[in-house]
Design an enzyme around this catalytic site. Structure first.
Site, short mmCIF file in Angstrom:
data_model
loop_
_atom_site.label_atom_id
_atom_site.label_comp_id
_atom_site.label_asym_id
_atom_site.label_seq_id
_atom_site.Cartn_x
_atom_site.Cartn_y
_atom_site.Cartn_z
N THR A 88 -40.57 -13.87 -34.36
CA THR A 88 -40.77 -12.41 -34.32
C THR A 88 -41.18 -11.97 -33.11
O THR A 88 -40.57 -11.62 -32.02
CB THR A 88 -41.52 -11.81 -35.31
OG1 THR A 88 -40.79 -12.26 -36.77
CG2 THR A 88 -41.40 -10.28 -35.35
N ASP A 271 -55.49 -18.19 -39.01
CA ASP A 271 -54.24 -18.53 -38.88
C ASP A 271 -53.60 -18.80 -40.37
O ASP A 271 -54.24 -19.00 -41.10
CB ASP A 271 -53.82 -19.31 -37.81
CG ASP A 271 -52.42 -19.15 -37.04
OD1 ASP A 271 -51.57 -18.31 -37.85
OD2 ASP A 271 -51.98 -20.13 -36.58
N CYS A 313 -53.02 -14.44 -35.29
CA CYS A 313 -51.85 -14.26 -34.63
C CYS A 313 -50.51 -13.98 -35.44
O CYS A 313 -49.48 -13.31 -34.45
CB CYS A 313 -51.73 -15.43 -33.92
SG CYS A 313 -51.22 -16.89 -34.95
#
EC number: 2.1.3.3
Length: 359
Positions: A88, A271, A313
């Site tokens: 994305t 993450d 992230c």
């Protein structure tokens, strides 16, 4: 100093792709452009420059003033985006960066091209690089992007592999640079010396490049993972070597206790616990990572700095960080995501427009 190539080669990160018709490996491209495969490829001053340029371009463009050196800088140039993994932020930021610089992004997904399956990586790299001005590759094994670079006549930029994620590291340090008042510093620094990052979760590709960058920038990083999920020895060697020649390199701490990592931290980072390709391990991973969720309570128990910030992230899953933290004013997540665009612009400027001369 351990080179990126020697460290990875020694750890058997190479993999088998379609064999060549000759037993002799084809030679590397004679044109030898400069590639961007990891933060380990950069000197401290080059990394700091990429971050500063990303931040500077962001301010200028958002104020309605495109920097003169970027105007039409990729006009007439095509950037091939070879993505064998879904994306994305990386896809949108890369395509957006190329368009803003006047170029044409050509997206080649896994249904368009399969590296090393119907055609050798050598053939793919030589052919595609003869038709475009840059290759941005998001792949599985590091060997895939390394082989593309070895035989490419144009710059190859790593947009993610199983070992590194350099564009994310540039965006992450841009986010830190913008959130914390830098000290007076030289060109080889961002003025972030003395800050501490606490990484709580899985030791993965994003962490590896972040740790290399932190070492180069004099930023300490403490990593808390469950037992068995620590940074592998060959990556520890590479992270340590990143500090060679740096007057005060950042220090790395590894622990299996989240509170130890969080102590005195300025930035808490996590993450995904289940990366792409690890879906079959999900149940086991969720069990073993229990207790590693970043929460306000963890920050308090561990003794994080009063003004601590949070980064991720993306994509985010609720087991990794509480809503209370993720959507709080401590969270830098959405500026961090936006900075992927400016990091891509800075990297394309440095490696394509300026042909690897980063200044």
């Amino acid at each position: 100093m351990a080179s990126l190539r020697s460290v990875l080669k020694s750890q058997s990160l190479r993999h088998t792709v379609r064999s060549y018709s000759s037993q002799t490996m084809p030679p590397a491209s004679p044109f030898a452009p400069r590639h961007f495969l990891s933060i380990a490829d950069l000197s401290p001053s080059e990394f700091a420059t990429l971050v500063r340029n990303a931040s500077s371009h962001k301010r200028a463009i958002k104020s309605g003033s495109m920097p003169q050196n970027l105007q039409g800088s990729l006009l007439g140039k095509t950037v091939a985006m070879i993505f064998s993994k879904r994306s994305t932020r990386t896809r949108v930021s890369t395509e957006g960066a190329v368009v803003q610089m006047g170029g044409h992004p050509m997206f080649l997904g896994k249904d368009d091209i399969q590296l090393g399956v119907n055609e050798s990586l050598y053939d793919t790299s030589v052919v595609i690089s003869s038709m475009v001005s840059c290759i941005v590759a998001r792949v599985g094994k590091h060997a895939e992007v390394a082989d593309l670079a070895k035989h490419s006549s144009v710059p190859v930029i790593n947009a993610l592999c199983d070992s590194f994620h350099p564009l994310q590291a540039v965006a992450d340090f841009q986010t830190i640079y913008e959130a914390f008042t830098p000290k007076a510093h030289h060109l080889s620094s961002l003025g972030l010396e003395g800050l501490k990052i606490a990484w709580v979760g899985d030791a993965n590709n994003v962490l590896f490049d972040m740790a290399i960058a932190a070492t180069k920038m004099g930023v300490d990083i403490a990593v808390a993972t469950p037992k068995g999920y620590e940074i592998p020895p060959h990556m520890l060697e590479l992270i340590k070597s990143a500090g060679e020649g740096v007057s005060k390199p950042g220090k790395l701490l590894q622990t299996n206790i989240p509170e130890e990592a969080v102590k005195d931290a300025d930035i808490l980072v996590t993450d995904t616990w289940v990366s792409m390709g690890q879906e079959e391990e999900k149940a086991q991973r969720l069990k073993e990572f229990d207790g590693f969720q970043i929460t306000a309570e963890l920050a308090k128990r561990g003794g994080a700095k009063e003004g601590w910030k949070f980064m991720h992230c993306l994509p985010r899953h609720p087991e990794e960080v509480s809503d209370e933290v993720f959507y709080s004013n401590r969270s830098l997540v959405f500026p961090e995501a936006e900075n992927r665009l400016w990091a891509a612009i800075s990297a394309l400027e440095g490696f394509v427009v300026n042909k690897g001369k980063i200044e």
